[in-house]
Write a protein that holds these residues in place. Structure first.
Motif, PDB file in Angstrom:
ATOM      1  N   ALA A  25      37.797 101.271  40.720  1.00  0.00           N
ATOM      2  CA  ALA A  25      37.036 101.435  39.478  1.00  0.00           C
ATOM      3  C   ALA A  25      35.875 102.410  39.667  1.00  0.00           C
ATOM      4  CB  ALA A  25      36.519 100.078  39.003  1.00  0.00           C
ATOM      5  N   VAL A  26      35.199 102.315  40.822  1.00  0.00           N
ATOM      6  CA  VAL A  26      34.095 103.240  41.107  1.00  0.00           C
ATOM      7  C   VAL A  26      34.592 104.673  41.216  1.00  0.00           C
ATOM      8  CG1 VAL A  26      32.345 103.875  42.807  1.00  0.00           C
ATOM      9  CG2 VAL A  26      32.655 101.470  42.185  1.00  0.00           C
ATOM     10  N   LEU A  27      35.741 104.837  41.896  1.00  0.00           N
ATOM     11  CA  LEU A  27      36.318 106.179  42.026  1.00  0.00           C
ATOM     12  C   LEU A  27      36.729 106.736  40.665  1.00  0.00           C
ATOM     13  CD1 LEU A  27      38.512 105.780  45.255  1.00  0.00           C
ATOM     14  CD2 LEU A  27      36.397 107.105  44.994  1.00  0.00           C
ATOM     15  N   VAL A  28      37.362 105.888  39.846  1.00  0.00           N
ATOM     16  CA  VAL A  28      37.748 106.323  38.499  1.00  0.00           C
ATOM     17  C   VAL A  28      36.521 106.730  37.697  1.00  0.00           C
ATOM     18  CG1 VAL A  28      38.702 105.547  36.286  1.00  0.00           C
ATOM     19  CG2 VAL A  28      39.892 105.011  38.415  1.00  0.00           C
ATOM     20  N   ALA A  29      35.456 105.933  37.791  1.00  0.00           N
ATOM     21  CA  ALA A  29      34.224 106.239  37.062  1.00  0.00           C
ATOM     22  C   ALA A  29      33.606 107.544  37.541  1.00  0.00           C
ATOM     23  CB  ALA A  29      33.234 105.091  37.214  1.00  0.00           C
ATOM     24  N   PHE A  30      33.546 107.739  38.877  1.00  0.00           N
ATOM     25  CA  PHE A  30      32.922 108.941  39.432  1.00  0.00           C
ATOM     26  C   PHE A  30      33.732 110.192  39.083  1.00  0.00           C
ATOM     27  CE2 PHE A  30      32.569 112.058  42.881  1.00  0.00           C
ATOM     28  CZ  PHE A  30      31.208 112.325  42.819  1.00  0.00           C
ATOM     29  N   ILE A  31      35.039 110.139  39.368  1.00  0.00           N
ATOM     30  CA  ILE A  31      35.887 111.304  39.093  1.00  0.00           C
ATOM     31  C   ILE A  31      35.964 111.571  37.590  1.00  0.00           C
ATOM     32  CG2 ILE A  31      38.231 112.222  39.292  1.00  0.00           C
ATOM     33  CD1 ILE A  31      38.515 110.603  41.877  1.00  0.00           C
ATOM     34  N   GLY A  32      36.096 110.482  36.809  1.00  0.00           N
ATOM     35  CA  GLY A  32      36.162 110.644  35.355  1.00  0.00           C
ATOM     36  C   GLY A  32      34.904 111.255  34.785  1.00  0.00           C
ATOM     37  N   TRP A  33      33.749 110.862  35.304  1.00  0.00           N
ATOM     38  CA  TRP A  33      32.478 111.421  34.831  1.00  0.00           C
ATOM     39  C   TRP A  33      32.400 112.911  35.109  1.00  0.00           C
ATOM     40  CZ3 TRP A  33      28.888 111.096  31.527  1.00  0.00           C
ATOM     41  CH2 TRP A  33      27.650 111.712  31.707  1.00  0.00           C
ATOM     42  N   LYS A  37      32.126 115.818  32.164  1.00  0.00           N
ATOM     43  CA  LYS A  37      31.106 116.876  32.159  1.00  0.00           C
ATOM     44  C   LYS A  37      31.746 118.258  32.140  1.00  0.00           C
ATOM     45  CE  LYS A  37      28.659 115.696  35.767  1.00  0.00           C
ATOM     46  NZ  LYS A  37      27.539 115.734  36.745  1.00  0.00           N
ATOM     47  N   PHE A  38      32.805 118.419  32.938  1.00  0.00           N
ATOM     48  CA  PHE A  38      33.481 119.727  33.000  1.00  0.00           C
ATOM     49  C   PHE A  38      34.107 120.095  31.654  1.00  0.00           C
ATOM     50  CE2 PHE A  38      37.472 122.038  33.585  1.00  0.00           C
ATOM     51  CZ  PHE A  38      37.006 123.221  34.146  1.00  0.00           C
ATOM     52  N   LEU A  39      34.828 119.133  31.060  1.00  0.00           N
ATOM     53  CA  LEU A  39      35.498 119.403  29.789  1.00  0.00           C
ATOM     54  C   LEU A  39      34.490 119.625  28.665  1.00  0.00           C
ATOM     55  CD1 LEU A  39      38.490 116.871  29.902  1.00  0.00           C
ATOM     56  CD2 LEU A  39      38.543 119.337  30.325  1.00  0.00           C
ATOM     57  N   SER A  40      33.401 118.864  28.667  1.00  0.00           N
ATOM     58  CA  SER A  40      32.369 119.041  27.640  1.00  0.00           C
ATOM     59  C   SER A  40      31.730 120.421  27.740  1.00  0.00           C
ATOM     60  CB  SER A  40      31.302 117.954  27.773  1.00  0.00           C
ATOM     61  OG  SER A  40      31.851 116.674  27.580  1.00  0.00           O
ATOM     62  N   LYS A  41      31.444 120.840  28.956  1.00  0.00           N
ATOM     63  CA  LYS A  41      30.846 122.162  29.158  1.00  0.00           C
ATOM     64  C   LYS A  41      31.818 123.265  28.775  1.00  0.00           C
ATOM     65  CE  LYS A  41      28.516 124.999  32.645  1.00  0.00           C
ATOM     66  NZ  LYS A  41      28.057 125.083  34.052  1.00  0.00           N
ATOM     67  N   ALA A  42      33.093 123.103  29.167  1.00  0.00           N
ATOM     68  CA  ALA A  42      34.100 124.113  28.832  1.00  0.00           C
ATOM     69  C   ALA A  42      34.283 124.217  27.324  1.00  0.00           C
ATOM     70  CB  ALA A  42      35.428 123.760  29.512  1.00  0.00           C
ATOM     71  N   PHE A  59      27.115 119.556  17.226  1.00  0.00           N
ATOM     72  CA  PHE A  59      27.765 118.345  16.711  1.00  0.00           C
ATOM     73  C   PHE A  59      29.135 118.141  17.359  1.00  0.00           C
ATOM     74  CE2 PHE A  59      30.501 116.112  13.728  1.00  0.00           C
ATOM     75  CZ  PHE A  59      29.740 114.991  13.449  1.00  0.00           C
ATOM     76  N   LEU A  60      29.957 119.186  17.395  1.00  0.00           N
ATOM     77  CA  LEU A  60      31.307 119.043  17.948  1.00  0.00           C
ATOM     78  C   LEU A  60      31.267 118.761  19.452  1.00  0.00           C
ATOM     79  CD1 LEU A  60      33.267 121.879  16.089  1.00  0.00           C
ATOM     80  CD2 LEU A  60      33.332 119.421  15.654  1.00  0.00           C
ATOM     81  N   LYS A  61      30.352 119.411  20.150  1.00  0.00           N
ATOM     82  CA  LYS A  61      30.238 119.161  21.582  1.00  0.00           C
ATOM     83  C   LYS A  61      29.848 117.709  21.851  1.00  0.00           C
ATOM     84  CE  LYS A  61      27.959 120.854  25.774  1.00  0.00           C
ATOM     85  NZ  LYS A  61      26.970 121.804  26.342  1.00  0.00           N
ATOM     86  N   SER A  62      28.904 117.191  21.049  1.00  0.00           N
ATOM     87  CA  SER A  62      28.505 115.792  21.201  1.00  0.00           C
ATOM     88  C   SER A  62      29.653 114.859  20.855  1.00  0.00           C
ATOM     89  CB  SER A  62      27.305 115.509  20.287  1.00  0.00           C
ATOM     90  OG  SER A  62      26.951 114.145  20.328  1.00  0.00           O
ATOM     91  N   LEU A  63      30.417 115.195  19.827  1.00  0.00           N
ATOM     92  CA  LEU A  63      31.546 114.366  19.411  1.00  0.00           C
ATOM     93  C   LEU A  63      32.597 114.287  20.510  1.00  0.00           C
ATOM     94  CD1 LEU A  63      32.752 112.778  16.988  1.00  0.00           C
ATOM     95  CD2 LEU A  63      33.894 114.906  16.326  1.00  0.00           C
ATOM     96  N   VAL A  64      32.944 115.443  21.081  1.00  0.00           N
ATOM     97  CA  VAL A  64      33.951 115.475  22.151  1.00  0.00           C
ATOM     98  C   VAL A  64      33.444 114.750  23.390  1.00  0.00           C
ATOM     99  CG1 VAL A  64      35.162 117.019  23.749  1.00  0.00           C
ATOM    100  CG2 VAL A  64      35.095 117.557  21.314  1.00  0.00           C
ATOM    101  N   HIS A  65      32.186 114.973  23.732  1.00  0.00           N
ATOM    102  CA  HIS A  65      31.613 114.325  24.917  1.00  0.00           C
ATOM    103  C   HIS A  65      31.644 112.801  24.788  1.00  0.00           C
ATOM    104  CE1 HIS A  65      28.928 113.785  28.373  1.00  0.00           C
ATOM    105  NE2 HIS A  65      28.273 112.908  27.629  1.00  0.00           N
TER     106      HIS A  65
END
Length: 273
Positions: A25-33, A37-42, A59-65
């Motif tokens: 669960a910790v690994l999923v949380a760390f890797i997922g986070w 961040k990468f997808l939100s920035k992209a 607005f859209l960036k916040s929605l996707v994030h």
């Protein structure tokens, strides 16, 4: 058996499995986070590259994030063995109820997003929509604000605005204007056409002076109608259009060309005794 004894039994029997699950669960949380961040920035960079409106970009960036973050939370809880099916069903039902209650607002939101993404018009453009001709003052997520030429403020919901006909008068740098001048049937057509040409195409703001368009358009009930078209920049459009009507009228009066009003001939017959 007290709590301490229960904890010892649990660790002895299921401690290893729980530890492995917790690490997963910790690994999923760390890797997922990191992925979130990468997808939100992209996604944010893509919106900037496409020159999407800044307010819509935020607005859209916040929605996707936030959407990706919710998915990540669900993934972590599922990894810990927490049953999410019932929770997702409840969340879906609540979302449906909210969507039905706010369907008008959601339609306006969708229209606002489409307007800001595809840009059928922008701030400063003169458009005709919903029976109004006005300048675009603001484009918000849910509505668009127009300013009329007599300084009235019109607020149009974006849902109706985007789903109906929009005429944008500012898309092209130059526009064709046209006039229809009616003259009497007894007037000289060639003389009237020459007067129109001298008045309109002598103006240096007319962009197609070398190719005048002046033709008899129709033979009306009371007048011979002459149509004239000319090309001018958007900045000069209304000044030329309105001033030339007056100048042609004055030139017609000076040269004896009549502009007839609707009339009807009445013939009286004397009955024979």
């Amino acid at each position: 058996m007290n709590f301490l004894d229960q904890a010892k039994v649990f660790l002895a029997t299921k401690g290893v499995d729980f530890g492995i699950t917790l690490v997963k669960a910790v690994l999923v949380a760390f890797i997922g986070w990191q992925i979130v961040k990468f997808l939100s920035k992209a996604f944010g960079n893509l919106l900037i590259k496409k020159e999407i409106d800044p307010s819509l970009t935020v607005f859209l960036k916040s929605l996707v994030h936030n959407g990706l973050l919710i998915l990540l939370i669900f993934s972590v809880l599922s990894t810990l063995g927490i049953e999410m099916t019932s929770f997702i069903a409840i969340l879906g039902a609540a979302g449906l109820a909210i969507g039905l209650a706010l369907q008008g607002s959601l339609a306006n939101f969708a229209g606002g997003v489409l307007i800001l993404v595809f840009k059928p018009f922008k701030v400063g453009d003169v458009i005709e929509a919903q029976g109004e001709v006005a300048s675009v003052s603001e484009i918000q997520i849910f509505h668009t604000v127009l300013k009329t030429f007599d300084n009235k403020t019109i607020i149009l919901p974006n849902g109706n605005l985007y789903n109906n006909k929009i005429i944008n008068y500012s898309t092209e740098p130059a526009r064709k204007m046209q006039w229809v001048f009616g003259i009497g049937y007894n007037d000289d057509i060639d003389k009237a056409k020459q007067i129109i040409k001298d008045v309109i195409y002598a103006d240096e703001r007319i962009l197609d002076r070398d190719t005048p368009y002046i033709y008899v358009d129709s033979l009306g009930d009371s007048s011979v109608n002459i149509r004239c078209r000319a090309l001018a920049s958007n900045a000069d459009f209304w000044d030329i259009y309105l001033s030339k009507q007056e100048e042609v009228k004055k030139a017609f009066d000076k040269e004896g060309i009549s502009i007839p009003f609707p009339q009807r001939d009445v013939h009286l017959y004397q009955p024979k005794n």
